[in-house]
Design a protein around this motif. Structure first.
Motif, PDB file in Angstrom:
ATOM      1  N   VAL A  10       0.859  -1.189   0.000  1.00  0.00           N
ATOM      2  CA  VAL A  10       0.000   0.000   0.000  1.00  0.00           C
ATOM      3  C   VAL A  10       0.897   1.241   0.000  1.00  0.00           C
ATOM      4  CG1 VAL A  10      -1.713   1.348   1.278  1.00  0.00           C
ATOM      5  CG2 VAL A  10      -1.875  -1.156   1.213  1.00  0.00           C
ATOM      6  N   PRO A  11       0.766   2.117  -0.999  1.00  0.00           N
ATOM      7  CA  PRO A  11       1.592   3.334  -1.013  1.00  0.00           C
ATOM      8  C   PRO A  11       1.348   4.200   0.210  1.00  0.00           C
ATOM      9  CG  PRO A  11       0.561   2.960  -3.156  1.00  0.00           C
ATOM     10  CD  PRO A  11      -0.077   1.987  -2.204  1.00  0.00           C
ATOM     11  N   VAL A  12       2.431   4.706   0.774  1.00  0.00           N
ATOM     12  CA  VAL A  12       2.336   5.606   1.927  1.00  0.00           C
ATOM     13  C   VAL A  12       1.987   7.010   1.427  1.00  0.00           C
ATOM     14  CG1 VAL A  12       3.670   6.730   3.750  1.00  0.00           C
ATOM     15  CG2 VAL A  12       3.878   4.257   3.364  1.00  0.00           C
ATOM     16  N   VAL A  13       0.992   7.637   2.047  1.00  0.00           N
ATOM     17  CA  VAL A  13       0.520   8.951   1.589  1.00  0.00           C
ATOM     18  C   VAL A  13       0.780  10.042   2.611  1.00  0.00           C
ATOM     19  CG1 VAL A  13      -1.275   7.875   0.177  1.00  0.00           C
ATOM     20  CG2 VAL A  13      -1.820   8.618   2.515  1.00  0.00           C
ATOM     21  N   ILE A  14       1.464   9.713   3.665  1.00  0.00           N
ATOM     22  CA  ILE A  14       1.580  10.657   4.785  1.00  0.00           C
ATOM     23  C   ILE A  14       2.256  11.964   4.372  1.00  0.00           C
ATOM     24  CG2 ILE A  14       3.786   9.773   5.645  1.00  0.00           C
ATOM     25  CD1 ILE A  14       2.630  10.064   8.467  1.00  0.00           C
ATOM     26  N   ASP A  15       3.172  11.890   3.410  1.00  0.00           N
ATOM     27  CA  ASP A  15       3.859  13.114   2.978  1.00  0.00           C
ATOM     28  C   ASP A  15       3.011  13.964   2.042  1.00  0.00           C
ATOM     29  OD1 ASP A  15       6.105  12.501   4.462  1.00  0.00           O
ATOM     30  OD2 ASP A  15       7.053  11.392   2.812  1.00  0.00           O
ATOM     31  N   ASP A  16       1.841  13.453   1.662  1.00  0.00           N
ATOM     32  CA  ASP A  16       0.992  14.174   0.722  1.00  0.00           C
ATOM     33  C   ASP A  16      -0.209  14.811   1.411  1.00  0.00           C
ATOM     34  OD1 ASP A  16       0.436  14.976  -1.965  1.00  0.00           O
ATOM     35  OD2 ASP A  16      -1.158  13.470  -2.041  1.00  0.00           O
ATOM     36  N   VAL A  17      -0.262  14.738   2.734  1.00  0.00           N
ATOM     37  CA  VAL A  17      -1.378  15.349   3.466  1.00  0.00           C
ATOM     38  C   VAL A  17      -1.380  16.859   3.235  1.00  0.00           C
ATOM     39  CG1 VAL A  17      -2.303  15.831   5.776  1.00  0.00           C
ATOM     40  CG2 VAL A  17      -1.452  13.547   5.215  1.00  0.00           C
ATOM     41  N   VAL A  18      -2.555  17.441   3.017  1.00  0.00           N
ATOM     42  CA  VAL A  18      -2.636  18.881   2.744  1.00  0.00           C
ATOM     43  C   VAL A  18      -2.039  19.670   3.909  1.00  0.00           C
ATOM     44  CG1 VAL A  18      -4.623  18.682   1.211  1.00  0.00           C
ATOM     45  CG2 VAL A  18      -4.985  18.984   3.669  1.00  0.00           C
ATOM     46  N   GLU A  19      -1.495  20.827   3.582  1.00  0.00           N
ATOM     47  CA  GLU A  19      -0.661  21.563   4.520  1.00  0.00           C
ATOM     48  C   GLU A  19      -1.392  21.933   5.817  1.00  0.00           C
ATOM     49  OE1 GLU A  19       0.782  25.226   2.938  1.00  0.00           O
ATOM     50  OE2 GLU A  19       2.385  25.423   4.423  1.00  0.00           O
ATOM     51  N   SER A  20      -2.644  22.363   5.715  1.00  0.00           N
ATOM     52  CA  SER A  20      -3.352  22.814   6.921  1.00  0.00           C
ATOM     53  C   SER A  20      -3.477  21.692   7.954  1.00  0.00           C
ATOM     54  CB  SER A  20      -4.739  23.339   6.555  1.00  0.00           C
ATOM     55  OG  SER A  20      -5.477  22.354   5.828  1.00  0.00           O
ATOM     56  N   ALA A  21      -3.810  20.502   7.510  1.00  0.00           N
ATOM     57  CA  ALA A  21      -3.935  19.376   8.434  1.00  0.00           C
ATOM     58  C   ALA A  21      -2.568  18.911   8.916  1.00  0.00           C
ATOM     59  CB  ALA A  21      -4.681  18.225   7.765  1.00  0.00           C
ATOM     60  N   ALA A  22      -1.613  18.871   8.005  1.00  0.00           N
ATOM     61  CA  ALA A  22      -0.262  18.451   8.396  1.00  0.00           C
ATOM     62  C   ALA A  22       0.313  19.398   9.440  1.00  0.00           C
ATOM     63  CB  ALA A  22       0.642  18.385   7.170  1.00  0.00           C
ATOM     64  N   ASN A  23       0.082  20.694   9.254  1.00  0.00           N
ATOM     65  CA  ASN A  23       0.615  21.668  10.208  1.00  0.00           C
ATOM     66  C   ASN A  23      -0.020  21.503  11.586  1.00  0.00           C
ATOM     67  OD1 ASN A  23       2.287  22.775   8.307  1.00  0.00           O
ATOM     68  ND2 ASN A  23       0.966  24.530   7.865  1.00  0.00           N
ATOM     69  N   TYR A  24      -1.315  21.258  11.601  1.00  0.00           N
ATOM     70  CA  TYR A  24      -1.985  21.133  12.903  1.00  0.00           C
ATOM     71  C   TYR A  24      -1.465  19.933  13.678  1.00  0.00           C
ATOM     72  CZ  TYR A  24      -5.539  21.359  16.511  1.00  0.00           C
ATOM     73  OH  TYR A  24      -6.172  21.474  17.728  1.00  0.00           O
ATOM     74  N   TYR A  25      -1.334  18.798  13.012  1.00  0.00           N
ATOM     75  CA  TYR A  25      -1.052  17.552  13.726  1.00  0.00           C
ATOM     76  C   TYR A  25       0.436  17.204  13.798  1.00  0.00           C
ATOM     77  CZ  TYR A  25      -6.088  16.925  13.530  1.00  0.00           C
ATOM     78  OH  TYR A  25      -7.440  17.097  13.674  1.00  0.00           O
ATOM     79  N   THR A  26       1.285  18.067  13.254  1.00  0.00           N
ATOM     80  CA  THR A  26       2.722  17.831  13.363  1.00  0.00           C
ATOM     81  C   THR A  26       3.227  18.345  14.710  1.00  0.00           C
ATOM     82  OG1 THR A  26       3.079  17.928  10.970  1.00  0.00           O
ATOM     83  CG2 THR A  26       4.983  18.375  12.393  1.00  0.00           C
ATOM     84  N   ILE A  27       3.830  17.454  15.472  1.00  0.00           N
ATOM     85  CA  ILE A  27       4.396  17.798  16.774  1.00  0.00           C
ATOM     86  C   ILE A  27       5.845  17.340  16.785  1.00  0.00           C
ATOM     87  CG2 ILE A  27       4.219  17.472  19.274  1.00  0.00           C
ATOM     88  CD1 ILE A  27       1.261  16.767  18.866  1.00  0.00           C
ATOM     89  N   ASP A  28       6.730  18.260  17.117  1.00  0.00           N
ATOM     90  CA  ASP A  28       8.166  17.959  17.115  1.00  0.00           C
ATOM     91  C   ASP A  28       8.600  17.346  15.794  1.00  0.00           C
ATOM     92  OD1 ASP A  28       8.342  18.871  19.739  1.00  0.00           O
ATOM     93  OD2 ASP A  28       7.931  16.888  20.575  1.00  0.00           O
ATOM     94  N   GLY A  29       8.067  17.868  14.716  1.00  0.00           N
ATOM     95  CA  GLY A  29       8.509  17.456  13.389  1.00  0.00           C
ATOM     96  C   GLY A  29       7.896  16.168  12.874  1.00  0.00           C
ATOM     97  N   GLU A  30       6.961  15.583  13.623  1.00  0.00           N
ATOM     98  CA  GLU A  30       6.370  14.316  13.199  1.00  0.00           C
ATOM     99  C   GLU A  30       4.845  14.399  13.227  1.00  0.00           C
ATOM    100  OE1 GLU A  30       7.734  11.283  15.801  1.00  0.00           O
ATOM    101  OE2 GLU A  30       9.723  11.156  14.907  1.00  0.00           O
TER     102      GLU A  30
END
Length: 488
Positions: free
Chosen positions: A162-182
């Motif tokens: 299954v291709p990993v899509v985590i790096d393709d999450v839209v910026e607004s959601a990625a920014n909210y849920y990123t903690i300490d760079g992860e």
């Protein structure tokens, strides 16, 4: 029983017990921003073993179950189970099962009990306001309850094919849920606050343009309410802290220090800022003018929704998660519904809107094979086809850029322009601590403090500045209590 992480592990048990109670109370007090969709049906046909719980069919003998627990019991649960069934066809010896709960607090309580009994699910859904609490949660042994999704993926670009899509999450959601760079959890159902306008009522009242500022709303409502086609009121939205948070972010301001808890753990709230007082004052003035109608119930999603659907008001500020439903209300009711950005302060437009919704948290300590099945499912759930379909069915924003592109190629947004608004609004927000959203302990309970203060202003006619100053003190005590228990 699982608890919240206490930095000083030597005192962990006492602190954790108090913390778990505080979190449980906080969750019970506020359902969170994502309870914005149409009322859930709750349970199934009576076959559920526990009230408010929709249990899956048992897996076949010899098959390892990989449980995923979510806070939906309506069509969204059915959709998720359909996706899980498609995913399971690729598996041998494992099976994803999806269990639904009526709400997040019931789901949280069930998770605590399952962890206590040594039989936790693999994946749990939490709404965004509980991010800090979830990130701090530990087990009885003092181990983290959840593991970082980024760390578990470990740089792989495929898991079980299954291709990993985590790096393709839209910026607004990625920014909210990123903690300490992860990304600590996998973004999924994501929304924003937008405005819905009954274009038909607007034109009947002689207003051509949909306003995009507070000042514009006041002017439009002055015109509408003075017209021969004047409804009883002009605008409504739920008294829920989430909308206040949106308005503060729109003005480029934060709700807590340390860059909204992004540069370090937040230890000072900012509930009585000029941006807050300006917003509450404008809100109160709208009500005093007879333009805004308060249903009298905090977090009244149904009452405000129905006021718009029954054409009692031409404007509704609401969650984009109901974009599809509200658009259909107009189609079925013979009026045109147009979605637009949430109006902001015309004098302070340096910020932007933030997200609402929830993510999927991966329980720590799973067997490697089970963890990989869970991780593969999380990525399968958000593959372009599934993420696009989730958006079409629910109104949540497409959570990956590939899903956005797929929908654009299909012409979806041209045919359904209202569905494009929330994603465009979030994409337009400049990246900043304000638009990333706040991370702070006891945030769920603090939301209740803010909502209660607004209630006092609207119902008891208290001065906005004085009441928000009092709310600031109440919220600070909640944050202090949390940090005393959990800070290293």
């Amino acid at each position: 029983m699982s608890h919240i992480r206490a930095g000083r592990r030597g005192h962990a048990s006492n602190r954790a017990a108090a913390a778990a109670l505080a979190l449980a109370l906080g969750l019970a007090a506020c359902g969170g921003a994502d309870d914005t969709a149409a009322p859930e049906e709750g349970g199934d046909d009576g076959a559920a073993a526990e009230e408010g719980v929709d249990e899956p069919e048992p897996v076949a003998e010899g098959v390892t179950e990989v449980p995923v627990w979510i806070a939906f019991t309506d069509a969204r649960l059915d959709w998720t189970r359909d996706v899980a069934a498609a995913f399971n066809e690729q598996l041998d010896g494992y099976e994803i099962t999806v269990q639904g709960y009526d709400n997040y607090e019931a789901l949280f309580d069930a998770t605590l009990l399952a962890v206590d009994q040594g039989n936790p699910p693999a994946v749990v859904q939490y709404f965004e306001a509980a991010t800090t609490e979830a990130n701090d949660a530990v087990t009885n042994a003092g181990d983290p309850l959840f593991t970082s999704v980024t760390e578990a993926i470990g740089g792989r670009d495929q898991i079980l094919d299954v291709p990993v899509v985590i790096d393709d999450v839209v910026e607004s959601a990625a920014n909210y849920y990123t903690i300490d760079g992860e990304l600590r959890s996998m973004p999924w159902n994501t929304s924003s606050a937008i405005m819905f306008t009954n274009r038909t009522m607007l034109e009947e009242a002689g207003v051509d343009e949909i306003p995009d500022t507070w000042q514009g709303i006041t002017e439009a409502c002055d015109t509408i309410m003075a017209s021969d086609a004047a409804p009883e009121h002009c605008i409504t939205w739920p008294n829920h802290s989430w909308f206040i948070e949106q308005s503060i972010a729109q003005q480029g301001e934060v709700l807590a220090n340390n860059d909204n808890g992004r540069a370090g753990r937040a230890d000072e709230v900012a509930i009585d800022t000029p941006a807050m007082v300006d917003y509450v004052t404008w809100w109160k003035e709208l009500q005093d003018a007879g333009h805004y109608v308060y249903t009298g119930v905090q977090r009244d999603w149904d009452g405000t929704y129905n006021a718009f659907a029954s054409q009692q008001v031409p404007f509704l500020i609401y969650s984009s998660s109901d974009t599809t439903l509200l658009t259909e209300e107009g189609e079925n009711g013979g009026f045109e519904v147009e979605a637009s950005f949430m109006p902001g302060n015309g004098d302070r437009a340096e910020g932007g809107n933030i997200i609402g919704g929830a993510t999927l948290w991966l329980v720590d300590g799973l067997e490697t094979e089970t963890e990989d099945v869970a991780l593969a499912f999380l990525n399968f759930l958000n593959n372009p086809e599934n993420a696009a379909d989730w958006h079409r069915v629910t109104g949540y924003i497409p959570i990956t850029n590939a899903a956005v592109e797929l929908l654009e190629e299909e012409g979806w947004f041209e045919e359904n322009p209202n569905s494009a608004v929330a994603g465009e609004q979030l994409a337009a927000a400049p990246a900043s601590p304000a638009t990333a959203g706040v991370l702070m302990g006891n945030f769920v309970a603090i939301r209740d403090v803010i909502t209660g203060a607004i209630e006092d202003v609207l119902v008891n006619d208290l001065d906005p500045a004085d009441r928000m100053s009092q709310a600031d003190e109440e919220a600070q005590r909640l944050l202090d209590d949390y940090n005393e228990l959990f800070v290293d």
